[in-house]
Scaffold this motif. Structure first.
Motif, mmCIF file in Angstrom:
data_model
loop_
_atom_site.group_PDB
_atom_site.id
_atom_site.type_symbol
_atom_site.label_atom_id
_atom_site.label_comp_id
_atom_site.label_asym_id
_atom_site.label_seq_id
_atom_site.Cartn_x
_atom_site.Cartn_y
_atom_site.Cartn_z
ATOM 1 N N TYR A 42 0.748 -1.270 0.119
ATOM 2 C CA TYR A 42 -0.131 0.332 0.071
ATOM 3 C C TYR A 42 0.900 1.107 -0.006
ATOM 4 N N ARG A 43 0.320 2.504 -0.280
ATOM 5 C CA ARG A 43 1.042 3.745 -0.207
ATOM 6 C C ARG A 43 0.199 4.528 0.791
ATOM 7 N N CYS A 44 1.059 5.306 1.499
ATOM 8 C CA CYS A 44 0.170 5.859 2.429
ATOM 9 C C CYS A 44 0.360 7.800 2.056
ATOM 10 N N HIS A 45 -0.681 8.454 2.384
ATOM 11 C CA HIS A 45 -0.682 9.731 2.304
ATOM 12 C C HIS A 45 -0.940 10.174 3.829
ATOM 13 N N ILE A 46 0.021 11.142 4.124
ATOM 14 C CA ILE A 46 -0.128 11.661 5.572
ATOM 15 C C ILE A 46 -0.952 12.865 5.460
ATOM 16 N N PHE A 47 -1.872 13.348 6.495
ATOM 17 C CA PHE A 47 -2.200 14.655 6.882
ATOM 18 C C PHE A 47 -2.023 14.986 8.056
ATOM 19 N N ALA A 48 -0.973 16.054 8.079
ATOM 20 C CA ALA A 48 -0.635 16.740 9.493
ATOM 21 C C ALA A 48 -0.463 18.080 9.255
ATOM 22 N N PRO A 49 -0.653 18.831 10.420
ATOM 23 C CA PRO A 49 -0.250 20.146 10.511
ATOM 24 C C PRO A 49 1.117 20.496 10.657
ATOM 25 N N GLU A 50 2.182 19.626 11.125
ATOM 26 C CA GLU A 50 3.244 19.994 11.356
ATOM 27 C C GLU A 50 4.239 20.037 10.117
ATOM 28 N N ALA A 51 5.262 20.798 10.078
ATOM 29 C CA ALA A 51 6.096 21.183 9.106
ATOM 30 C C ALA A 51 6.725 20.047 8.689
ATOM 31 N N ASP A 52 7.295 19.087 9.332
ATOM 32 C CA ASP A 52 8.212 18.128 9.092
ATOM 33 C C ASP A 52 7.672 16.745 9.937
ATOM 34 N N PRO A 53 6.712 16.093 9.655
ATOM 35 C CA PRO A 53 6.166 14.951 10.526
ATOM 36 C C PRO A 53 7.000 13.669 10.361
ATOM 37 N N PRO A 54 7.398 13.051 11.310
ATOM 38 C CA PRO A 54 8.289 11.821 11.115
ATOM 39 C C PRO A 54 7.673 10.798 10.242
ATOM 40 N N ALA A 55 6.172 10.883 9.941
ATOM 41 C CA ALA A 55 5.685 9.636 9.233
ATOM 42 C C ALA A 55 6.061 10.166 7.614
ATOM 43 N N ALA A 56 6.309 11.527 7.317
ATOM 44 C CA ALA A 56 6.272 11.808 6.056
ATOM 45 C C ALA A 56 7.671 11.307 5.298
ATOM 46 N N ASP A 57 8.596 11.061 5.980
ATOM 47 C CA ASP A 57 9.985 10.612 5.351
ATOM 48 C C ASP A 57 9.777 9.050 4.685
ATOM 49 N N VAL A 58 8.665 8.223 5.286
ATOM 50 C CA VAL A 58 8.334 7.327 4.786
ATOM 51 C C VAL A 58 6.928 6.919 3.955
ATOM 52 N N SER A 59 6.383 8.079 3.517
ATOM 53 C CA SER A 59 5.234 7.855 2.909
ATOM 54 C C SER A 59 5.069 8.770 1.494
ATOM 55 N N ALA A 60 4.227 8.087 0.690
ATOM 56 C CA ALA A 60 4.264 8.463 -0.630
ATOM 57 C C ALA A 60 3.845 10.180 -0.844
ATOM 58 N N ARG A 61 2.888 10.327 -0.019
ATOM 59 C CA ARG A 61 2.393 12.018 -0.184
ATOM 60 C C ARG A 61 2.272 12.482 1.307
ATOM 61 N N VAL A 62 2.157 13.677 1.348
ATOM 62 C CA VAL A 62 1.670 14.528 2.414
ATOM 63 C C VAL A 62 1.065 15.592 2.365
ATOM 64 N N THR A 63 -0.057 15.873 3.003
ATOM 65 C CA THR A 63 -0.659 17.110 3.202
ATOM 66 C C THR A 63 -0.251 17.941 4.392
ATOM 67 N N HIS A 346 14.798 0.808 16.626
ATOM 68 C CA HIS A 346 13.869 1.855 15.945
ATOM 69 C C HIS A 346 14.147 3.249 16.129
ATOM 70 N N LEU A 347 14.454 4.234 15.306
ATOM 71 C CA LEU A 347 14.416 5.445 15.648
ATOM 72 C C LEU A 347 13.507 6.153 14.448
ATOM 73 N N TYR A 348 13.108 7.423 15.113
ATOM 74 C CA TYR A 348 11.853 7.938 14.333
ATOM 75 C C TYR A 348 12.100 9.221 13.741
ATOM 76 N N GLY A 349 13.334 9.487 13.156
ATOM 77 C CA GLY A 349 14.166 10.402 12.527
ATOM 78 C C GLY A 349 13.518 11.864 13.023
ATOM 79 N N LYS A 350 13.246 12.178 14.393
ATOM 80 C CA LYS A 350 13.110 13.449 14.688
ATOM 81 C C LYS A 350 14.344 14.271 14.899
ATOM 82 N N ALA A 351 14.127 15.511 14.368
ATOM 83 C CA ALA A 351 15.171 16.436 14.192
ATOM 84 C C ALA A 351 15.915 16.824 15.513
#
Ligand code: AMP
Length: 368
Positions: A42-63, A346-351
């Motif tokens: 499956y592909r994922c599309h993340i919807f979140a208000p944050e500028a750089d959400p950890p899930a965006a790094d591993v998802s196909a699209r971000v809103t 497991h690291l979440y890639g948080k800056a």
């Protein structure tokens, strides 16, 4: 624009691999859901208000938009086949709106109940569960009455937006009664009597579109300063003895909500049986051990449930499993942890590192 009938027809269909799953929320839970979804095609599309959400790094699209932004939600709905959430403090009106456009699993009802500590306790109590003794508190007068009824120590918790020990204050002495409401910003609250417990544990279940339920073996959870520190399986005998009653309760909560996906209920193991603490209508930190420690992880089974697929087996892959959160500066231990052949890091890639922030976790399987 699809009609309600079209959405309902879609709701009963299997959403096959290749489809796009929308996820409201972009934290580490969304990241691990997206990874599990990718494993199944499956592909994922993340919807979140944050500028750089950890899930965006591993998802196909971000809103990137606010959860209440209807136009952004409509565009999001047009690009996905099904929606879920990894964050429960999403506006329920927005979720109800989204569910007129695309199936949303779990539904808004699960969110509504779990967002409000009072509603959640009453819901669970009506199904035979036992929360800590509690009183609703909306004013100083009600707080004084509640303290008289429940005694001290007690814990005042905001009804909404509380997590990881936030939005709560412990009252030890009568003097604390004067300052407690200010400490939680005078928000509507519940006062809970202090529970003496031997252990804390959680029930993790997944419920499919067909109503079938899968329960993982129960972890014992230890908290430090209100934040989960470790989850260990198998739990001590006292917890295991209470797991069946707690699991039956959790399954009836899931059924009464019409819940689809993972649901977590946290409990205190007391001398006189389990007492319900709180629930989360989503994948849960105390289930991270299932990635390596169970045949199907909580993330995989959440995706399976959301897509209308049969659930995978929750059986253990090792006799003993331990998950430890990496909070704040603990993330800098990554090199030492990688050198341990038994550790799954497991690291979440948080800056940015902040004290107590969930930066990653480690799971050890005992293969002896
Ligand atoms: P919560 O955010 O409500 O899960 O609370 C965080 C932690 O505080 C729990 O995991 C417990 O360790 C502790 N705690 C919360 N409520 C109570 C209570 N009524 N009695 C004793 N300890 C509690």
């Amino acid at each position: 624009m699809p009609t309600p009938d079209m959405v309902a027809a879609h709701a009963s269909a299997v959403i096959a691999p290749g489809a796009t799953i929308g996820i409201l929320g972009g934290g580490q839970l969304g990241r691990m859901l997206a990874l599990a979804a990718a494993n199944m095609g499956y592909r994922c599309h993340i919807f979140a208000p944050e500028a750089d959400p950890p899930a965006a790094d591993v998802s196909a699209r971000v809103t990137r938009a606010d959860y209440t932004d209807r136009e952004a939600l409509a565009r999001f709905a047009a690009e996905i086949d099904v929606a879920t959430f990894e964050f429960e403090n999403v506006d329920t009106a927005a979720v109800r709106y989204l569910s007129t456009l695309v199936p949303v699993r779990p539904g808004a009802r699960s969110l509504e109940v779990a967002q409000d500590r009072l509603a959640e306790k009453q819901f669970v109590e009506a199904l035979g569960g036992r929360p800590a003794p509690f009183r609703t508190v909306a004013s100083q007068e009600e707080l004084v009455e509640a303290v008289t009824a429940l005694g001290l120590p007690a814990i005042l918790k905001t009804r909404r937006m509380g997590y990881d020990g936030k939005g709560q204050v412990r009252l030890n002495t009568p003097a604390d009664v004067d300052t407690a409401l200010a400490a939680i910003g005078h928000q509507p609250a519940v006062l809970e009597g202090f529970v003496t417990f031997a252990h804390e544990f959680s029930i993790l279940l997944a419920r499919g579109v067909d109503g079938r339920v899968c329960l993982w073996p129960v972890p014992e959870n230890r908290h430090v300063a209100g934040v989960l520190a470790t989850s260990t399986v198998p739990a001590p005998p006292m917890v295991r003895a209470q797991a069946e009653a707690a699991g039956t309760l959790a399954a009836s909560v899931a059924e009464a909500l019409g819940h689809v996906g993972v649901l977590a209920l946290e409990f205190f193991a007391c001398e006189d049986g389990p007492r319900f603490n709180e629930m989360a209508p989503r994948v849960h930190n105390s289930g991270h051990w299932t990635i390596e420690g169970a045949r199907a992880s909580q993330f995989e089974n959440h995706i399976r449930a959301v897509c209308g697929l049969p659930l995978g087996a929750p059986d253990l892959t090792a006799p003993a499993i331990r998950m430890q959160n990496l909070l704040g500066e603990e993330v800098h231990d990554w090199a030492r942890l990688l050198a341990d052949p038994a550790a799954h890091l497991h690291l979440y890639g948080k800056a940015t590192v902040q004290p107590g922030r969930k930066m990653g976790h480690v799971t050890w399987l005992d293969l002896a």
